[in-house]
Design a protein around this motif. Structure first.
Motif, PDB file in Angstrom:
ATOM      1  N   GLY A   1      79.977 -79.514   4.131  1.00  0.00           N
ATOM      2  CA  GLY A   1      81.064 -80.100   3.371  1.00  0.00           C
ATOM      3  C   GLY A   1      80.756 -80.313   1.907  1.00  0.00           C
ATOM      4  N   LYS A   2      79.543 -79.961   1.473  1.00  0.00           N
ATOM      5  CA  LYS A   2      79.155 -80.198   0.090  1.00  0.00           C
ATOM      6  C   LYS A   2      78.697 -78.938  -0.610  1.00  0.00           C
ATOM      7  CE  LYS A   2      78.116 -85.072   0.253  1.00  0.00           C
ATOM      8  NZ  LYS A   2      79.172 -85.368  -0.727  1.00  0.00           N
ATOM      9  N   ILE A   3      79.071 -77.814  -0.105  1.00  0.00           N
ATOM     10  CA  ILE A   3      78.650 -76.551  -0.727  1.00  0.00           C
ATOM     11  C   ILE A   3      79.839 -75.894  -1.402  1.00  0.00           C
ATOM     12  CG2 ILE A   3      77.763 -74.251  -0.262  1.00  0.00           C
ATOM     13  CD1 ILE A   3      75.974 -75.410   1.785  1.00  0.00           C
ATOM     14  N   ASP A   4      79.675 -75.572  -2.656  1.00  0.00           N
ATOM     15  CA  ASP A   4      80.745 -74.921  -3.406  1.00  0.00           C
ATOM     16  C   ASP A   4      80.983 -73.518  -2.881  1.00  0.00           C
ATOM     17  OD1 ASP A   4      80.922 -77.105  -5.066  1.00  0.00           O
ATOM     18  OD2 ASP A   4      79.373 -76.344  -6.428  1.00  0.00           O
ATOM     19  N   GLU A   5      82.242 -73.156  -2.735  1.00  0.00           N
ATOM     20  CA  GLU A   5      82.581 -71.797  -2.346  1.00  0.00           C
ATOM     21  C   GLU A   5      82.541 -70.900  -3.581  1.00  0.00           C
ATOM     22  OE1 GLU A   5      83.089 -70.519   0.610  1.00  0.00           O
ATOM     23  OE2 GLU A   5      82.812 -72.433   1.626  1.00  0.00           O
ATOM     24  N   THR A   6      81.961 -69.725  -3.461  1.00  0.00           N
ATOM     25  CA  THR A   6      81.925 -68.771  -4.569  1.00  0.00           C
ATOM     26  C   THR A   6      83.200 -67.941  -4.556  1.00  0.00           C
ATOM     27  OG1 THR A   6      79.526 -68.645  -4.422  1.00  0.00           O
ATOM     28  CG2 THR A   6      80.645 -66.849  -5.574  1.00  0.00           C
ATOM     29  N   GLU A   7      83.839 -67.839  -5.706  1.00  0.00           N
ATOM     30  CA  GLU A   7      85.073 -67.070  -5.799  1.00  0.00           C
ATOM     31  C   GLU A   7      84.754 -65.580  -5.796  1.00  0.00           C
ATOM     32  OE1 GLU A   7      88.082 -68.167  -5.714  1.00  0.00           O
ATOM     33  OE2 GLU A   7      87.493 -70.281  -5.616  1.00  0.00           O
ATOM     34  N   ALA A   8      85.325 -64.859  -4.856  1.00  0.00           N
ATOM     35  CA  ALA A   8      85.133 -63.402  -4.810  1.00  0.00           C
ATOM     36  C   ALA A   8      86.301 -62.803  -4.033  1.00  0.00           C
ATOM     37  CB  ALA A   8      83.806 -63.067  -4.148  1.00  0.00           C
ATOM     38  N   ASP A   9      87.324 -62.369  -4.769  1.00  0.00           N
ATOM     39  CA  ASP A   9      88.541 -61.877  -4.122  1.00  0.00           C
ATOM     40  C   ASP A   9      88.277 -60.678  -3.224  1.00  0.00           C
ATOM     41  OD1 ASP A   9      89.940 -63.830  -5.428  1.00  0.00           O
ATOM     42  OD2 ASP A   9      90.536 -62.546  -7.103  1.00  0.00           O
ATOM     43  N   SER A  10      87.326 -59.845  -3.604  1.00  0.00           N
ATOM     44  CA  SER A  10      87.122 -58.597  -2.873  1.00  0.00           C
ATOM     45  C   SER A  10      86.619 -58.829  -1.456  1.00  0.00           C
ATOM     46  CB  SER A  10      86.136 -57.704  -3.623  1.00  0.00           C
ATOM     47  OG  SER A  10      84.869 -58.315  -3.720  1.00  0.00           O
ATOM     48  N   ILE A  11      86.059 -59.998  -1.195  1.00  0.00           N
ATOM     49  CA  ILE A  11      85.493 -60.223   0.140  1.00  0.00           C
ATOM     50  C   ILE A  11      86.567 -60.288   1.214  1.00  0.00           C
ATOM     51  CG2 ILE A  11      83.526 -61.452  -0.839  1.00  0.00           C
ATOM     52  CD1 ILE A  11      84.768 -64.045   0.207  1.00  0.00           C
ATOM     53  N   ASP A  12      87.825 -60.473   0.812  1.00  0.00           N
ATOM     54  CA  ASP A  12      88.911 -60.520   1.792  1.00  0.00           C
ATOM     55  C   ASP A  12      89.423 -59.139   2.163  1.00  0.00           C
ATOM     56  OD1 ASP A  12      88.940 -63.290   2.043  1.00  0.00           O
ATOM     57  OD2 ASP A  12      90.222 -63.533   0.282  1.00  0.00           O
ATOM     58  N   HIS A  13      88.950 -58.108   1.476  1.00  0.00           N
ATOM     59  CA  HIS A  13      89.405 -56.757   1.780  1.00  0.00           C
ATOM     60  C   HIS A  13      88.873 -56.318   3.148  1.00  0.00           C
ATOM     61  CE1 HIS A  13      90.153 -55.535  -2.691  1.00  0.00           C
ATOM     62  NE2 HIS A  13      90.744 -56.646  -2.355  1.00  0.00           N
ATOM     63  N   PRO A  14      89.683 -55.642   3.957  1.00  0.00           N
ATOM     64  CA  PRO A  14      89.202 -55.127   5.250  1.00  0.00           C
ATOM     65  C   PRO A  14      87.970 -54.247   5.074  1.00  0.00           C
ATOM     66  CG  PRO A  14      91.581 -54.935   5.076  1.00  0.00           C
ATOM     67  CD  PRO A  14      91.102 -55.344   3.715  1.00  0.00           C
ATOM     68  N   GLY A  15      86.975 -54.467   5.900  1.00  0.00           N
ATOM     69  CA  GLY A  15      85.765 -53.658   5.844  1.00  0.00           C
ATOM     70  C   GLY A  15      84.692 -54.202   4.934  1.00  0.00           C
ATOM     71  N   HIS A  16      85.029 -55.156   4.044  1.00  0.00           N
ATOM     72  CA  HIS A  16      83.977 -55.746   3.200  1.00  0.00           C
ATOM     73  C   HIS A  16      82.992 -56.476   4.111  1.00  0.00           C
ATOM     74  CE1 HIS A  16      81.871 -58.313   0.368  1.00  0.00           C
ATOM     75  NE2 HIS A  16      82.369 -57.587  -0.623  1.00  0.00           N
ATOM     76  N   PRO A  17      81.675 -56.325   3.891  1.00  0.00           N
ATOM     77  CA  PRO A  17      80.684 -56.931   4.787  1.00  0.00           C
ATOM     78  C   PRO A  17      80.870 -58.429   5.006  1.00  0.00           C
ATOM     79  CG  PRO A  17      79.617 -55.370   3.335  1.00  0.00           C
ATOM     80  CD  PRO A  17      81.037 -55.467   2.865  1.00  0.00           C
ATOM     81  N   VAL A  18      81.323 -59.168   3.985  1.00  0.00           N
ATOM     82  CA  VAL A  18      81.547 -60.607   4.163  1.00  0.00           C
ATOM     83  C   VAL A  18      82.716 -60.839   5.104  1.00  0.00           C
ATOM     84  CG1 VAL A  18      82.177 -62.755   3.005  1.00  0.00           C
ATOM     85  CG2 VAL A  18      80.536 -61.203   1.938  1.00  0.00           C
ATOM     86  N   ARG A  19      83.802 -60.102   4.900  1.00  0.00           N
ATOM     87  CA  ARG A  19      84.976 -60.222   5.773  1.00  0.00           C
ATOM     88  C   ARG A  19      84.605 -59.873   7.213  1.00  0.00           C
ATOM     89  NH1 ARG A  19      90.603 -59.020   5.363  1.00  0.00           N
ATOM     90  NH2 ARG A  19      91.467 -59.121   7.470  1.00  0.00           N
ATOM     91  N   VAL A  20      83.849 -58.793   7.387  1.00  0.00           N
ATOM     92  CA  VAL A  20      83.426 -58.372   8.727  1.00  0.00           C
ATOM     93  C   VAL A  20      82.555 -59.446   9.369  1.00  0.00           C
ATOM     94  CG1 VAL A  20      82.060 -56.685  10.013  1.00  0.00           C
ATOM     95  CG2 VAL A  20      83.577 -55.923   8.182  1.00  0.00           C
ATOM     96  N   PHE A  21      81.638 -59.995   8.594  1.00  0.00           N
ATOM     97  CA  PHE A  21      80.709 -61.002   9.106  1.00  0.00           C
ATOM     98  C   PHE A  21      81.465 -62.239   9.585  1.00  0.00           C
ATOM     99  CE2 PHE A  21      76.696 -63.532   8.667  1.00  0.00           C
ATOM    100  CZ  PHE A  21      75.868 -62.652   9.345  1.00  0.00           C
ATOM    101  N   LYS A  22      82.423 -62.697   8.770  1.00  0.00           N
ATOM    102  CA  LYS A  22      83.197 -63.883   9.148  1.00  0.00           C
ATOM    103  C   LYS A  22      84.115 -63.600  10.336  1.00  0.00           C
ATOM    104  CE  LYS A  22      83.207 -66.412   4.769  1.00  0.00           C
ATOM    105  NZ  LYS A  22      84.040 -67.076   3.740  1.00  0.00           N
ATOM    106  N   ASP A  23      84.704 -62.407  10.375  1.00  0.00           N
ATOM    107  CA  ASP A  23      85.556 -62.050  11.513  1.00  0.00           C
ATOM    108  C   ASP A  23      84.744 -62.032  12.808  1.00  0.00           C
ATOM    109  OD1 ASP A  23      87.728 -61.855   9.876  1.00  0.00           O
ATOM    110  OD2 ASP A  23      87.779 -59.657   9.821  1.00  0.00           O
ATOM    111  N   GLU A  24      83.519 -61.545  12.728  1.00  0.00           N
ATOM    112  CA  GLU A  24      82.658 -61.555  13.908  1.00  0.00           C
ATOM    113  C   GLU A  24      82.386 -62.982  14.358  1.00  0.00           C
ATOM    114  OE1 GLU A  24      79.865 -57.562  13.758  1.00  0.00           O
ATOM    115  OE2 GLU A  24      79.267 -59.289  12.559  1.00  0.00           O
ATOM    116  N   ASN A  25      82.091 -63.854  13.420  1.00  0.00           N
ATOM    117  CA  ASN A  25      81.836 -65.248  13.786  1.00  0.00           C
ATOM    118  C   ASN A  25      83.049 -65.890  14.429  1.00  0.00           C
ATOM    119  OD1 ASN A  25      79.132 -65.615  13.117  1.00  0.00           O
ATOM    120  ND2 ASN A  25      79.566 -66.107  10.988  1.00  0.00           N
ATOM    121  N   LEU A  26      84.230 -65.538  13.931  1.00  0.00           N
ATOM    122  CA  LEU A  26      85.458 -66.053  14.536  1.00  0.00           C
ATOM    123  C   LEU A  26      85.595 -65.553  15.972  1.00  0.00           C
ATOM    124  CD1 LEU A  26      88.085 -67.643  14.124  1.00  0.00           C
ATOM    125  CD2 LEU A  26      89.146 -65.526  13.295  1.00  0.00           C
TER     126      LEU A  26
END
Length: 453
Positions: free
Chosen positions: A74-99
Motif C-alpha cells: 500500500g506504500k509503493i508508487d506505481e510507475t506510469e507506463a501506458d504501453s504495459i497495458d497493450h496485449p502481449g506486453h510482458p507486464v500485461r502477460v505477467f499480471k494476467d497470469e497472476n489473475l
C-alpha cells in the motif's frame, strides 16, 4: 535518491534483524515514509547483502522478505507506463497470469469448503476430488510463470545492476515450489483422515504464494519498469514463448512502435578478417623435381605446388579451416545442446540445435553475458560453485549427471573443463542430450541404410 533515505530503510530492517517487533517497525516506517519506490527496495536489498560491515546475510534478508514486503504494501508508487497495458506486453502477460492463478486458488478454496461436509463414500465425492486434482494441476503451471521470470526478467535486472533482488526472490520461488510439492503429495493420497493435513499444507503454500504475487506486482515489476528500455521489453516479449505461459496465453506478441525495424538479434560487431598474404606474381612457389627410376629409364617429374590460401573470413585450425558461417552451422547441427561458460564465469554461448521451446535446457539470448551464479537457483549454487572450482583447478576434468523427465526423455549432461595446449583454464563446455533413443535401440547392431519413407 538520497543515501540518507536508503540508510533509514536499512536501519529499519536492521531493527527487525535484531528482534524488534514488526508492529514497532511498521509504526516507524509509517512515520518516516509517505511512499517508497520499488527502486529503493532494490537498492536496500543490494546494500543489505553487499555491505561487508553489515551483520545481515542473504539468509537474513530471505527470512525478512515477507516482513518487509508487508511493510511496503500500500506504500509503493506505481510507475506510469501506458504501453504495459497493450496485449502481449510482458507486464500485461505477467499480471494476467497472476489473475488466472488467483482465480484458480479461489476455485480450490470453494472445492475444499464443499469437501468439508462430504465423506469419501458420498456419491459426488469422486467427481469433486477429481475436480480438485484438476485445479491443482492447473495451479502447478505457476512454475512456468516463475521460470520465465527467473530466466528473462532476472538477467535484465542484473544487467541494470540489481543483483540482490533476483537472488532473494529466486530463493523464495524455490521455497514456494517445495511447499506446493509437499501439499501435492498429501493431495494424491487424500482421504477424510488426512484432509486436515492437506488443508494445513495448502494454507501455508497459499500464504507464501499470494505474498509472492504481491512482491512481483508491487516491487519486481516496478523495478523493471524503471530500469528496462523498450528494447529490453521487446526482447522479453520475443523470447517468452520459449518458456511458455501459465494457464493463459497472450493473443499476440507485443512489438513496440518505437522500434521501426523488425525485432531481430543485432549481430555483434566484428573486426573484418584480414586478407591472406598472397605472394607477388614474380615470386612463384618453389618447384619440386623428382627422379623416378623405371625399367625404361629415368623419368623426371616436376610440379609447382598449389598455394594453400584459405578464403577470406576463414578461421584457421590445426586440423583444417572453416568459415564463420560453417562454424555456426556445424555447432547448430550437432545432435546435442552445447553451452560455453567463459573462464570469467560468464554465460557466453549456446548453440541453436532447435527452437528454445523444445530444448531440454531452455536458452535464450537474454541469458547471454549473465554471471553463471545468477543462472542457477540459490539453493543449488553451492553444488554448482564446487563443480566450477573443481573444473577450474584441475581436481576434475569432467562431470556427468543424468535424470529422467516426465515426458519420457532421459537427459544426460556433461560438464567438461576447456583448457588450452598449455593447460590454462578457458571455461566450461556443457553438453545436454536426450539418450532415451539410445536406450531403446532394438538390436545390438545396425549397418544398413534406413528405409526412406
Amino acid at each position: 535518491m538520497q543515501n540518507k533515505r536508503i540508510d533509514t530503510l536499512l536501519n529499519i530492517l536492521m531493527k527487525l534483524h535484531e528482534g524488534t517487533p514488526p508492529e514497532e517497525v511498521q509504526e516507524e516506517f509509517n512515520t518516516h515514509f509517505a511512499s517508497v519506490s520499488a527502486m529503493e527496495v532494490a537498492m536496500m536489498e543490494q546494500e543489505l547483502i553487499g555491505r561487508e560491515d553489515n551483520p545481515i546475510t542473504f539468509e537474513d534478508v530471505l527470512n525478512l522478505c515477507n516482513v518487509h514486503a508487508k511493510m511496503f504494501e500500500g506504500k509503493i508508487d506505481e510507475t506510469e507506463a501506458d504501453s504495459i497495458d497493450h496485449p502481449g506486453h510482458p507486464v500485461r502477460v505477467f499480471k494476467d497470469e497472476n489473475l488466472a492463478l488467483r482465480s484458480t486458488l479461489l476455485r480450490i478454496d470453494n472445492i475444499l469448503k464443499a469437501m468439508e461436509t462430504m465423506d469419501t463414500k458420498d456419491e459426488d465425492y469422486p467427481g469433486v476430488y477429481q475436480g480438485l486434482q484438476y485445479q491443482w494441476e492447473l495451479l502447478g503451471q505457476f512454475d512456468v510463470h516463475y521460470e520465465r521470470k527467473e530466466k528473462l526478467f532476472f538477467p535484465k535486472m542484473e544487467a541494470a545492476g540489481h543483483t540482490a533482488p533476483p537472488k532473494v526472490m529466486w530463493a523464495k520461488d524455490d521455497e514456494i515450489r517445495s511447499l506446493f510439492q509437499e501439499a501435492g503429495k498429501i493431495l494424491n493420497e487424500l482421504s477424510v483422515a488426512n484432509m486436515a493435513a492437506f488443508q494445513e499444507a495448502y494454507a501455508t503454500f497459499r500464504y507464501e504464494f499470494e505474498e509472492m504475487i504481491f512482491k512481483e506486482e508491487a516491487i519486481l515489476l516496478n523495478i523493471l519498469m524503471e530500469a528496462l528500455t523498450v528494447k529490453d521489453w521487446a526482447d522479453i516479449a520475443q523470447e517468452s514463448s520459449a518458456y511458455g505461459y501459465a494457464i493463459i496465453k497472450p493473443s499476440q506478441v507485443w512489438e513496440p512502435e518505437e522500434l521501426a525495424e523488425p525485432l531481430k538479434v543485432a549481430p555483434q560487431a566484428t573486426t573484418p578478417p584480414s586478407q591472406p598474404e598472397v605472394a607477388p606474381a614474380s615470386a612463384s612457389p618453389q618447384s619440386t623435381n623428382v627422379a623416378i627410376e623405371t625399367d625404361k629409364g629415368t623419368i623426371r617429374v616436376s610440379w609447382e605446388p598449389k598455394p594453400e590460401l584459405p578464403p577470406s573470413n576463414t578461421l584457421q585450425f590445426e586440423q583444417g579451416h572453416l568459415s564463420v558461417e560453417e562454424v555456426g552451422l556445424l555447432l547448430d547441427h550437432l545432435p546435442l545442446e552445447v553451452t560455453f561458460v567463459s573462464a570469467e564465469d560468464t554465460f557466453q554461448y549456446y548453440n541453436h540445435m532447435e527452437d528454445p521451446e523444445h530444448m531440454l535446457f531452455k536458452r535464450t539470448n537474454s541469458q547471454l553475458g549473465r554471471n553463471i551464479e545468477f543462472c542457477h537457483p540459490p539453493q543449488s549454487w553451492p553444488k554448482v560453485s564446487q563443480l566450477i572450482e573443481d573444473l577450474r583447478n584441475g581436481r576434475r576434468d569432467s562431470e556427468s549427471m543424468w535424470f529422467e523427465r516426465k515426458d519420457g526423455r532421459f537427459v544426460y549432461v556433461t560438464y567438461r573443463a576447456v583448457r588450452d595446449k598449455d593447460g590454462v583454464y578457458k571455461g566450461i563446455l556443457e553438453t545436454v542430450q536426450d539418450i532415451q533413443p539410445f536406450r531403446n535401440l532394438p538390436t545390438p547392431m545396425k549397418t544398413d541404410l534406413s528405409e526412406i519413407e
